[in-house]
Scaffold this motif. Structure first.
Motif, PDB file in Angstrom:
ATOM      1  N   ASN A  45      -6.188  13.757 -19.194  1.00  0.00           N
ATOM      2  CA  ASN A  45      -6.343  14.084 -17.774  1.00  0.00           C
ATOM      3  C   ASN A  45      -4.994  14.090 -17.059  1.00  0.00           C
ATOM      4  O   ASN A  45      -3.941  13.887 -17.666  1.00  0.00           O
ATOM      5  N   GLU A  46      -5.042  14.312 -15.752  1.00  0.00           N
ATOM      6  CA  GLU A  46      -3.819  14.426 -14.940  1.00  0.00           C
ATOM      7  C   GLU A  46      -2.999  13.139 -14.897  1.00  0.00           C
ATOM      8  O   GLU A  46      -1.818  13.160 -14.563  1.00  0.00           O
ATOM      9  N   ASN A  47      -3.595  12.013 -15.236  1.00  0.00           N
ATOM     10  CA  ASN A  47      -2.884  10.731 -15.264  1.00  0.00           C
ATOM     11  C   ASN A  47      -2.383  10.372 -16.664  1.00  0.00           C
ATOM     12  O   ASN A  47      -2.007   9.236 -16.927  1.00  0.00           O
ATOM     13  N   ASN A  48      -2.421  11.343 -17.571  1.00  0.00           N
ATOM     14  CA  ASN A  48      -1.981  11.161 -18.948  1.00  0.00           C
ATOM     15  C   ASN A  48      -2.859  10.158 -19.710  1.00  0.00           C
ATOM     16  O   ASN A  48      -2.372   9.409 -20.558  1.00  0.00           O
ATOM     17  N   VAL A  49      -4.146  10.143 -19.380  1.00  0.00           N
ATOM     18  CA  VAL A  49      -5.122   9.272 -20.023  1.00  0.00           C
ATOM     19  C   VAL A  49      -5.975  10.123 -20.965  1.00  0.00           C
ATOM     20  O   VAL A  49      -6.463  11.192 -20.579  1.00  0.00           O
ATOM     21  N   TYR A  84     -11.634   5.888 -22.097  1.00  0.00           N
ATOM     22  CA  TYR A  84     -10.408   6.225 -21.373  1.00  0.00           C
ATOM     23  C   TYR A  84      -9.286   5.381 -21.964  1.00  0.00           C
ATOM     24  O   TYR A  84      -9.270   4.165 -21.798  1.00  0.00           O
ATOM     25  N   ASP A  86      -5.432   4.614 -21.954  1.00  0.00           N
ATOM     26  CA  ASP A  86      -4.194   4.750 -21.196  1.00  0.00           C
ATOM     27  C   ASP A  86      -3.085   4.044 -21.960  1.00  0.00           C
ATOM     28  O   ASP A  86      -2.953   2.816 -21.901  1.00  0.00           O
ATOM     29  N   ASN A  88       0.105   4.141 -21.480  1.00  0.00           N
ATOM     30  CA  ASN A  88       1.154   3.587 -20.618  1.00  0.00           C
ATOM     31  C   ASN A  88       0.776   2.212 -20.084  1.00  0.00           C
ATOM     32  O   ASN A  88       1.600   1.301 -20.052  1.00  0.00           O
ATOM     33  N   LYS A  89      -0.470   2.054 -19.681  1.00  0.00           N
ATOM     34  CA  LYS A  89      -0.936   0.766 -19.141  1.00  0.00           C
ATOM     35  C   LYS A  89      -1.494  -0.147 -20.226  1.00  0.00           C
ATOM     36  O   LYS A  89      -1.862  -1.275 -19.953  1.00  0.00           O
TER      37      LYS A  89
END
Length: 176
Positions: A45-49, A84, A86, A88-89
């Motif tokens: 998605n747009e949040n790189n998830v 989902y 993520d 990065n997180k």
């Protein structure tokens, strides 16, 4: 009335390893009731998830009280899992919900995999579930399902642990 479950499980592997193993957790000897799993969609998605939707088919492998025999005629339960990831997180969140047998009961589960704040080489999975039956005698069904869910939640974590140990997922390079 809704029954709820809350639990945690600690994996003695870092988050990257657990996130890698999440995608290959079936088959395993602790979840033999999972007949199949299919990826329905996967995108970033747009949040790189990484967003993934899978269909799980689970065989009904539990005995039910005699009085419930006429209400429970299905052999398989169909479940949607949305996850989902993520990177990065360092979080992996999955939501599962049955979309068959809803006239008898609905179970919605949320699992969140995060780095253990006390030990970065471990991963904590927090699980919560909501169990609801619309039937007049639904509280009995909910109580029965909650008891089964507690047992199966532990088995699911043991199954992922088995996969991580068996296939030494820590050698994988990618994780989402």
């Amino acid at each position: 009335m809704v029954k709820e479950y809350f639990g945690t499980y600690t994996f003695p592997f870092n988050w990257e390893v657990v996130a890698s193993g999440f995608w290959v957790k079936y088959p395993n000897p602790f979840s033999q009731h999972v007949v199949s799993e299919d990826v329905l969609s996967r995108s970033i998605n747009e949040n790189n998830v990484l967003v993934t939707k899978r269909l799980l088919v689970k065989e009904r492998n539990f005995h039910i009280p005699k009085w419930a025999d006429r209400y429970v005629t299905f052999k398989n339960v169909f479940v949607i899992e949305e996850s989902y990831c993520d990177a990065n997180k360092k979080t992996l969140t999955s939501f599962t919900r049955n979309f068959s047998s809803n006239s008898l009961m609905t179970i919605i589960e949320k699992c969140v995999y995060t780095i253990d704040p006390n030990n970065p080489n471990q991963t904590i999975c927090t699980k919560q579930a909501h169990i609801f039956s619309p039937l007049l005698f639904g509280s009995g069904i909910e109580q029965f399902a909650l008891k089964r869910f507690k047992k199966n939640a532990d088995k699911a974590s043991q199954g992922l642990q088995w996969i991580l140990e068996k296939f030494q997922v820590n050698k994988f390079k990618g994780y989402c």
